[in-house]
Design a protein around this motif. Structure first.
Motif, PDB file in Angstrom:
ATOM      1  N   GLY A 192       0.793  -1.225   0.000  1.00 15.05           N
ATOM      2  CA  GLY A 192       0.000   0.000   0.000  1.00 15.05           C
ATOM      3  C   GLY A 192       0.825   1.275   0.000  1.00 15.05           C
ATOM      4  N   ALA A 193       2.166   1.151  -0.110  1.00 17.13           N
ATOM      5  CA  ALA A 193       3.016   2.340  -0.118  1.00 17.13           C
ATOM      6  C   ALA A 193       3.147   2.907  -1.532  1.00 17.13           C
ATOM      7  CB  ALA A 193       4.397   1.999   0.428  1.00 17.13           C
ATOM      8  N   THR A 194       3.519   4.178  -1.599  1.00 14.32           N
ATOM      9  CA  THR A 194       3.774   4.841  -2.878  1.00 14.32           C
ATOM     10  C   THR A 194       5.248   5.211  -2.939  1.00 14.32           C
ATOM     11  OG1 THR A 194       1.541   5.770  -2.948  1.00 14.32           O
ATOM     12  CG2 THR A 194       3.206   6.817  -4.339  1.00 14.32           C
ATOM     13  N   VAL A 195       5.915   4.820  -4.003  1.00 17.90           N
ATOM     14  CA  VAL A 195       7.322   5.178  -4.177  1.00 17.90           C
ATOM     15  C   VAL A 195       7.402   6.631  -4.641  1.00 17.90           C
ATOM     16  CG1 VAL A 195       9.446   4.683  -5.445  1.00 17.90           C
ATOM     17  CG2 VAL A 195       7.962   2.802  -4.719  1.00 17.90           C
ATOM     18  N   ILE A 196       8.262   7.404  -4.012  1.00 17.80           N
ATOM     19  CA  ILE A 196       8.405   8.816  -4.339  1.00 17.80           C
ATOM     20  C   ILE A 196       9.315   8.987  -5.550  1.00 17.80           C
ATOM     21  CG2 ILE A 196       9.339  11.040  -3.535  1.00 17.80           C
ATOM     22  CD1 ILE A 196       8.452  10.192  -0.703  1.00 17.80           C
ATOM     23  N   MET A 197       8.823   9.698  -6.543  1.00 16.48           N
ATOM     24  CA  MET A 197       9.613  10.014  -7.736  1.00 16.48           C
ATOM     25  C   MET A 197       9.354  11.467  -8.112  1.00 16.48           C
ATOM     26  SD  MET A 197       9.198   6.682 -10.198  1.00 16.48           S
ATOM     27  CE  MET A 197       9.171   5.009  -9.539  1.00 16.48           C
ATOM     28  N   ASP A 198       9.882  12.362  -7.321  1.00 20.80           N
ATOM     29  CA  ASP A 198       9.729  13.783  -7.599  1.00 20.80           C
ATOM     30  C   ASP A 198      10.922  14.537  -7.031  1.00 20.80           C
ATOM     31  OD1 ASP A 198       9.214  14.105  -4.816  1.00 20.80           O
ATOM     32  OD2 ASP A 198       7.077  13.769  -5.127  1.00 20.80           O
ATOM     33  N   ALA A 199      10.793  15.845  -6.865  1.00 20.85           N
ATOM     34  CA  ALA A 199      11.913  16.669  -6.410  1.00 20.85           C
ATOM     35  C   ALA A 199      12.436  16.255  -5.043  1.00 20.85           C
ATOM     36  CB  ALA A 199      11.488  18.138  -6.388  1.00 20.85           C
ATOM     37  N   ARG A 200      11.622  15.545  -4.275  1.00 22.19           N
ATOM     38  CA  ARG A 200      12.047  15.124  -2.940  1.00 22.19           C
ATOM     39  C   ARG A 200      13.089  14.019  -2.975  1.00 22.19           C
ATOM     40  NH1 ARG A 200       6.405  13.780  -0.319  1.00 22.19           N
ATOM     41  NH2 ARG A 200       6.104  13.009  -2.448  1.00 22.19           N
ATOM     42  N   ASN A 201      13.335  13.429  -4.155  1.00 19.47           N
ATOM     43  CA  ASN A 201      14.432  12.473  -4.303  1.00 19.47           C
ATOM     44  C   ASN A 201      15.788  13.165  -4.286  1.00 19.47           C
ATOM     45  OD1 ASN A 201      12.463  10.678  -6.681  1.00 19.47           O
ATOM     46  ND2 ASN A 201      12.858  10.029  -4.601  1.00 19.47           N
ATOM     47  N   ASP A 202      15.795  14.461  -4.538  1.00 19.06           N
ATOM     48  CA  ASP A 202      17.039  15.230  -4.549  1.00 19.06           C
ATOM     49  C   ASP A 202      17.342  15.774  -3.153  1.00 19.06           C
ATOM     50  OD1 ASP A 202      17.765  15.153  -7.352  1.00 19.06           O
ATOM     51  OD2 ASP A 202      15.982  16.380  -7.702  1.00 19.06           O
ATOM     52  N   PRO A 203      18.621  15.925  -2.794  1.00 19.18           N
ATOM     53  CA  PRO A 203      18.972  16.448  -1.472  1.00 19.18           C
ATOM     54  C   PRO A 203      18.300  17.778  -1.138  1.00 19.18           C
ATOM     55  CG  PRO A 203      20.903  15.502  -2.497  1.00 19.18           C
ATOM     56  CD  PRO A 203      19.814  15.478  -3.541  1.00 19.18           C
ATOM     57  N   ALA A 204      18.291  18.724  -2.090  1.00 16.81           N
ATOM     58  CA  ALA A 204      17.693  20.039  -1.825  1.00 16.81           C
ATOM     59  C   ALA A 204      16.185  19.921  -1.618  1.00 16.81           C
ATOM     60  CB  ALA A 204      17.992  21.002  -2.969  1.00 16.81           C
ATOM     61  N   GLY A 205      15.525  19.121  -2.452  1.00 17.76           N
ATOM     62  CA  GLY A 205      14.087  18.936  -2.310  1.00 17.76           C
ATOM     63  C   GLY A 205      13.734  18.198  -1.036  1.00 17.76           C
TER      64      GLY A 205
END
Length: 329
Positions: A292-305
């Motif tokens: 039931g989890a969602t894999v994150i694939m957005d700016a939050r994958n980057d250190p600054a995000g």
């Protein structure tokens, strides 16, 4: 006479040494450790092990192990990493507690914003309100009625102050305007054991952990914390908290990876590159979505995000925690 060029020479030598270290990283015979500040068997433990496997693959099969350093709501493990050598071999894998413990603990031995390097967020999980199998209620409506009729007699388990399960439980109580006895554990795994055994009444936990127990009819599911219903078969009949009348009740629990402050930029890049490959790995995605989890694939994958998101979460949860009036020294 001392040469005025000597400090420059030393600086260049040090820089060359750092660059050489970063190029060699990770050394073949040196294991990378993910410090998980919770007990084995919980949802964050599972996510950490899944990521370790995926990142090991992305890093050419390099050994990555999990160190469960539980206690003090996750602050013991986090502090262990904050004080570790900044060489990329000791990393912190933790969840939303990274944004809540600074408010819960008056004397937290580390600074979330200053003592870590941010590698990236990994995934986020919905939560699920569950109850012991012998609970007389079977639906959310029946549960609310039972709670109202048993004020002062109900207890709710959690993985310790500041944990995801604690936050969800606090929000549930404040929304219903009912106080329950909070029962803290060193992780949701031991809490789940007592819930199944009937020693505690209720608990909020991540769906990665609740689904197998619901399928095995070991606990009762009452509601999920997402704005819309979840598609997992075990939760198809579980309404959202909002459907059940708890307005604006929404909680998702995210996980991220951190390194000690001062870890070389080149090392952090290698780790971040491996993380970005891992979150796109079909097997990793399958494992997360299966719970039931969602894999994150957005700016939050980057250190600054990642860091910007943490700053926003600190601001979001601080007033909720202060309103609950629950602090630890």
């Amino acid at each position: 006479m001392r040469s005025k060029f000597l400090p420059v020479a030393i600086a260049c030598a040090l820089l060359a040494s750092v660059n050489a270290f970063a190029q060699e990283y990770p050394v073949a015979n040196k294991t990378i450790t993910f410090v998980l500040p919770y007990a084995a068997g919980g949802p964050t433990d599972k996510a950490a092990r899944d990521l370790a496997q995926a990142m090991s693959k992305a890093m050419g099969g390099h050994s990555i192990v999990i160190d469960n350093s539980a206690g003090a709501s996750g602050s013991i493990g986090a502090n262990k990493v904050a004080k570790a050598s900044a060489d990329g071999y000791t990393l912190l894998f933790t969840h939303i507690a990274q944004a809540t413990l600074p408010t819960f603990f008056r004397n937290l031995p580390y600074n979330v914003e200053k003592d870590f390097e941010y590698i990236g967020l990994v995934s986020e999980n919905p939560m699920n309100l569950i109850g012991r199998p012998s609970l007389p209620a079977n639906t959310m409506g029946e549960l609310v009625t039972w709670i109202q009729a048993n004020k002062g007699k109900i207890n709710i388990a959690n993985a310790g102050p500041g944990s995801a399960s604690h936050l969800c439980g606090m929000l549930f109580q404040s929304t219903l305007k009912v106080d329950m006895t909070s029962v803290p554990y060193k992780g949701t795994a031991p809490a789940m054991t007592d819930l199944i055994g009937g020693q505690v009444d209720l608990m909020c936990d991540q769906t990665t952990t609740t689904i197998p127990q619901i399928e095995g009819k070991k606990v009762k599911s009452f509601a999920v914390t997402t704005p819309t219903r979840l598609t997992a078969v075990a939760l198809k009949d579980s309404p959202t908290m909002q459907e059940a009348g708890l307005k604006d009740f929404s909680v998702t629990i995210w996980q991220g990876l951190y390194a000690p402050k001062g870890t070389p930029a080149a090392v952090l890049k290698k780790l971040n590159d491996a993380l970005k490959v891992s979150v796109k790995d079909p097997e990793f995605i399958r494992k997360q979505e299966g719970g039931g989890a969602t894999v994150i694939m957005d700016a939050r994958n980057d250190p600054a995000g990642h860091k910007a998101f943490i700053v926003s979460e600190l601001a979001k949860w601080a007033p909720v925690i202060r309103a609950g009036g629950i602090y630890a020294d």
